[in-house]
Design a protein around this motif. Structure first.
Motif, mmCIF file in Angstrom:
data_model
loop_
_atom_site.group_PDB
_atom_site.id
_atom_site.type_symbol
_atom_site.label_atom_id
_atom_site.label_comp_id
_atom_site.label_asym_id
_atom_site.label_seq_id
_atom_site.Cartn_x
_atom_site.Cartn_y
_atom_site.Cartn_z
ATOM 1 N N LEU A 112 0.835 -1.193 0.000
ATOM 2 C CA LEU A 112 0.000 0.000 0.000
ATOM 3 C C LEU A 112 0.874 1.249 0.000
ATOM 4 N N GLU A 113 0.306 2.338 -0.433
ATOM 5 C CA GLU A 113 1.078 3.579 -0.495
ATOM 6 C C GLU A 113 0.161 4.770 -0.212
ATOM 7 N N LEU A 114 0.638 5.672 0.615
ATOM 8 C CA LEU A 114 -0.113 6.892 0.879
ATOM 9 C C LEU A 114 -0.057 7.812 -0.337
ATOM 10 N N PRO A 115 -1.165 8.510 -0.620
ATOM 11 C CA PRO A 115 -1.105 9.503 -1.696
ATOM 12 C C PRO A 115 -0.104 10.591 -1.348
ATOM 13 N N LYS A 116 0.678 10.992 -2.325
ATOM 14 C CA LYS A 116 1.725 11.988 -2.102
ATOM 15 C C LYS A 116 1.139 13.398 -2.114
ATOM 16 N N VAL A 117 1.607 14.227 -1.198
ATOM 17 C CA VAL A 117 1.260 15.642 -1.149
ATOM 18 C C VAL A 117 2.553 16.425 -1.250
ATOM 19 N N ALA A 118 2.658 17.290 -2.239
ATOM 20 C CA ALA A 118 3.894 18.044 -2.475
ATOM 21 C C ALA A 118 4.323 18.792 -1.219
ATOM 22 N N GLY A 119 5.560 18.566 -0.803
ATOM 23 C CA GLY A 119 6.103 19.235 0.369
ATOM 24 C C GLY A 119 5.862 18.491 1.663
ATOM 25 N N PHE A 120 5.102 17.378 1.600
ATOM 26 C CA PHE A 120 4.781 16.628 2.815
ATOM 27 C C PHE A 120 5.148 15.152 2.645
ATOM 28 N N GLU A 121 6.306 14.923 2.054
ATOM 29 C CA GLU A 121 6.754 13.549 1.825
ATOM 30 C C GLU A 121 6.939 12.792 3.141
ATOM 31 N N LYS A 122 7.238 13.512 4.212
ATOM 32 C CA LYS A 122 7.410 12.902 5.532
ATOM 33 C C LYS A 122 6.164 13.098 6.405
ATOM 34 N N LEU A 123 5.017 13.351 5.774
ATOM 35 C CA LEU A 123 3.730 13.578 6.436
ATOM 36 C C LEU A 123 3.621 14.950 7.082
ATOM 37 N N TRP A 124 4.705 15.407 7.739
ATOM 38 C CA TRP A 124 4.715 16.708 8.400
ATOM 39 C C TRP A 124 5.695 17.643 7.702
ATOM 40 N N SER A 125 5.354 18.941 7.723
ATOM 41 C CA SER A 125 6.279 19.965 7.227
ATOM 42 C C SER A 125 5.934 21.278 7.909
ATOM 43 N N ASN A 126 6.945 21.924 8.488
ATOM 44 C CA ASN A 126 6.727 23.199 9.194
ATOM 45 C C ASN A 126 5.605 23.089 10.228
ATOM 46 N N ARG A 127 5.603 21.936 10.935
ATOM 47 C CA ARG A 127 4.641 21.665 12.005
ATOM 48 C C ARG A 127 3.192 21.642 11.507
ATOM 49 N N GLU A 128 3.009 21.237 10.262
ATOM 50 C CA GLU A 128 1.673 21.119 9.678
ATOM 51 C C GLU A 128 1.571 19.798 8.916
ATOM 52 N N THR A 129 0.347 19.278 8.809
ATOM 53 C CA THR A 129 0.087 18.090 8.002
ATOM 54 C C THR A 129 -1.321 18.171 7.411
ATOM 55 N N PRO A 130 -1.473 17.866 6.125
ATOM 56 C CA PRO A 130 -2.806 17.896 5.515
ATOM 57 C C PRO A 130 -3.564 16.578 5.656
ATOM 58 N N TYR A 131 -2.895 15.540 6.150
ATOM 59 C CA TYR A 131 -3.494 14.205 6.149
ATOM 60 C C TYR A 131 -4.600 14.044 7.190
ATOM 61 N N PHE A 132 -4.410 14.635 8.379
ATOM 62 C CA PHE A 132 -5.379 14.434 9.455
ATOM 63 C C PHE A 132 -6.752 14.967 9.064
ATOM 64 N N ASP A 133 -6.804 16.163 8.493
ATOM 65 C CA ASP A 133 -8.087 16.739 8.081
ATOM 66 C C ASP A 133 -8.812 15.834 7.098
ATOM 67 N N ALA A 134 -8.070 15.311 6.128
ATOM 68 C CA ALA A 134 -8.687 14.472 5.099
ATOM 69 C C ALA A 134 -9.288 13.207 5.710
ATOM 70 N N ILE A 135 -8.607 12.643 6.706
ATOM 71 C CA ILE A 135 -9.140 11.457 7.385
ATOM 72 C C ILE A 135 -10.353 11.845 8.241
ATOM 73 N N GLU A 136 -10.232 12.961 8.954
ATOM 74 C CA GLU A 136 -11.274 13.413 9.875
ATOM 75 C C GLU A 136 -12.582 13.719 9.142
ATOM 76 N N ILE A 137 -12.486 14.330 7.975
ATOM 77 C CA ILE A 137 -13.681 14.792 7.269
ATOM 78 C C ILE A 137 -14.192 13.764 6.268
ATOM 79 N N GLN A 138 -13.463 12.671 6.092
ATOM 80 C CA GLN A 138 -13.838 11.683 5.082
ATOM 81 C C GLN A 138 -15.249 11.141 5.300
#
Length: 521
Positions: A481-507
């Protein structure tokens, strides 16, 4: 010096008045009473004080270029809109009489509503901007000086209204909860419901086409399950509040009565038009079979009409507040904002808007849900001001009672050692930047291909040590399996932010059928 006296009427603490009850009927009636303040009661008082001709009441709309008193009247309408009314009087004494009589009438017709008045003798229409500044200064001064009592006091010997907590002056009234002693404030709200429904039907009846109608009950908005089988405790509804950006600056920039009249009319037309378009969009969803039962949409009917999973509370000026099914909230908020942008452009104003979406349990205290939605709107507006005034949306899902502003709630519940789990607010944009609603939808869609248990595990790992979520990434890779890539967030977090949690929360609140429909559009 001009002999004209201007009276600027404003409403105060309206949110407290409309949203103080957790019963939708009370909110609907209260909203109507507020919207009606500057129509029938105003016309009646002007008729009594100045013998104002009812046929002239809306002439300012048909002929915004017409100057006051051209019809020979002793008083005239400057403009009505945005929660304000500007009235002109030839005689200052008549202006004082009007304020007295209008205030007394509202104590009877809309108890609990607080008004404030700004008065300017010598209102100079040829120096309109300066006169408006002066009358606003007087209005603000009066707001701070006077705090009128607009409902009967409650004493230890009086019964208490179960809906408002105020003194219950009315004998037992039969309600769905049984016979209840009610306050005059609540009684008037309930009396206004029928007229509110008629007014709404008149404004939007052609869109409903005799096939659809609006509900007066919160539990008929969510439709998560068949209420006959599962009760109404498990559903989520959303309070959506949307407000135009920098509208106050537009009004402040007007240099003539004609300009402010045109702007007020344009704002009213654009907001109502945007809501009509949004309802038409919702009906198209229903007719196209997008609102599926397996996604949580249980269709209900009343008087042979289909109940729409949306109910407007406030539609006025540049802002709107509505309740809707929790799984439609983001879709409808984005739809309204897009329609609002288009409608204001057609009116020649060209505005953007920001929205706050509070997704809560059906039994969540309504006033707190509204406060949360309004606070989320403020967060969205901060983002907008930092990004060239574009339209923005922010949201929060609450399954329990959380006190505080949106900033406080998010800081308290969505912060971890790595930073903020909540990535919003989001720009209402079709671009592919991570902070756009378009990208959020795409990320939700991409994550839907992962097994549910993996998504929940990712949600948990995002809050833990770096080693934990990096080990989880390896686990996914081993599983093929592979997580969808988000530019600038290859390590999930960047500059103390992550877009992944919102997407899971609102799904869970953006069904696949809606995502597919939005993509096709």
């Amino acid at each position: 010096m001009s002999d004209t006296t201007g009276v600027l009427i404003d409403t105060a603490s309206i949110q407290n008045y409309i949203y103080s009850s957790n019963r939708l009927k009370d909110n609907i009636g209260a909203s109507f009473l507020v919207s009606n303040l500057f129509s029938e009661p105003l016309l009646r008082t002007l008729g009594e004080v100045c013998h104002f001709n009812p046929e002239d009441f809306e002439k300012w709309k048909a002929s915004p270029e017409q100057k006051p008193f051209e019809e020979g009247s002793k008083c005239d309408i400057g403009y009505i809109g945005g929660g304000n009314a500007l009235i002109f009087f030839k005689d200052g004494t008549k202006a004082e009489d009007f304020i007295k009589e209008y205030s007394k009438l509202l104590l009877v017709e809309a108890p609990g509503v607080r008004t404030a008045f700004g008065v300017l003798k010598g209102f100079d229409l040829d120096n309109f901007s300066e006169s408006m500044k002066a009358i606003h200064q007087n209005l603000n001064r009066n707001k701070n000086l006077f705090h009128p009592v607009v409902e009967l006091r409650k004493y230890g010997i009086t019964a208490e209204c179960p809906r408002s907590g105020q003194s219950a002056e009315f004998p037992p009234v039969l309600t769905p909860e049984g016979a209840e002693f009610l306050s005059s404030v609540t009684w008037k709200k309930l009396q206004a419901i029928e007229q509110s429904n008629k007014t709404l039907a008149s404004a939007i009846g052609d869109i409903l086409g005799g096939r659809f109608t609006f509900t007066e009950h919160v539990d008929r908005l969510w439709m998560i399950e068949d209420p006959q089988q599962h009760g109404n405790e498990s559903g989520y509804v959303a309070v959506v509040h949307i407000d135009g950006n920098r509208v106050g600056e537009k009004f402040s920039a007007t240099s003539s009565l004609h300009d402010i009249r045109k702007l007020s009319l344009s704002m009213t037309e654009a907001t109502l038009g945007a809501f009509r378009d949004t309802v038409a969009d919702l009906i198209e969803l229903s007719d196209s079979g997008v609102l599926k039962k397996e996604d949580g949409f249980f269709v209900q009917r009343e008087d042979s009409k289909t109940l729409l999973p949306i109910r407007p509370i406030v539609i006025g000026g540049d802002d709107i507040t509505f309740l809707c099914h929790g799984k439609l909230a983001l879709y409808l908020a984005e739809s309204f904002i897009s329609n609002f942008e288009r409608r204001t452009a057609e009116e020649g104003v060209t505005l953007t808007a920001c929205g706050g979406v509070a997704i809560v349990k059906t039994k969540y205290p309504f006033y707190r849900a509204y406060e949360l939605a309004e606070s989320l709107t403020s967060r969205a507006k901060r983002k907008s001001r930092a990004t060239s005034n574009v339209s923005c949306i922010d949201f929060h899902v609450s399954s329990g009672g959380m006190l505080g502003t949106a900033d406080e709630v998010i800081e308290r519940t969505l912060s971890c050692q790595h930073g903020q789990l909540h990535y919003g607010p989001y720009r209402v944009d079709r671009g592919d930047d991570p902070d756009t609603t378009n990208h959020l939808r795409k990320l939700i869609n991409s994550l839907s291909y992962l097994p549910r248990n993996k998504l929940m595990k990712l949600r948990e790992k995002l809050t833990l040590d770096r080693e934990e979520y990096e080990a989880f990434m390896i686990e996914l890779e081993v599983s093929g399996l592979e997580l969808p890539k988000v530019a600038g967030f290859e390590k999930l977090w960047s500059n103390r932010e992550t877009p992944y949690f919102d997407a899971i929360e609102i799904q869970d609140f953006y069904p696949q059928s809606l995502l597919d429909w939005r993509e096709r559009r």
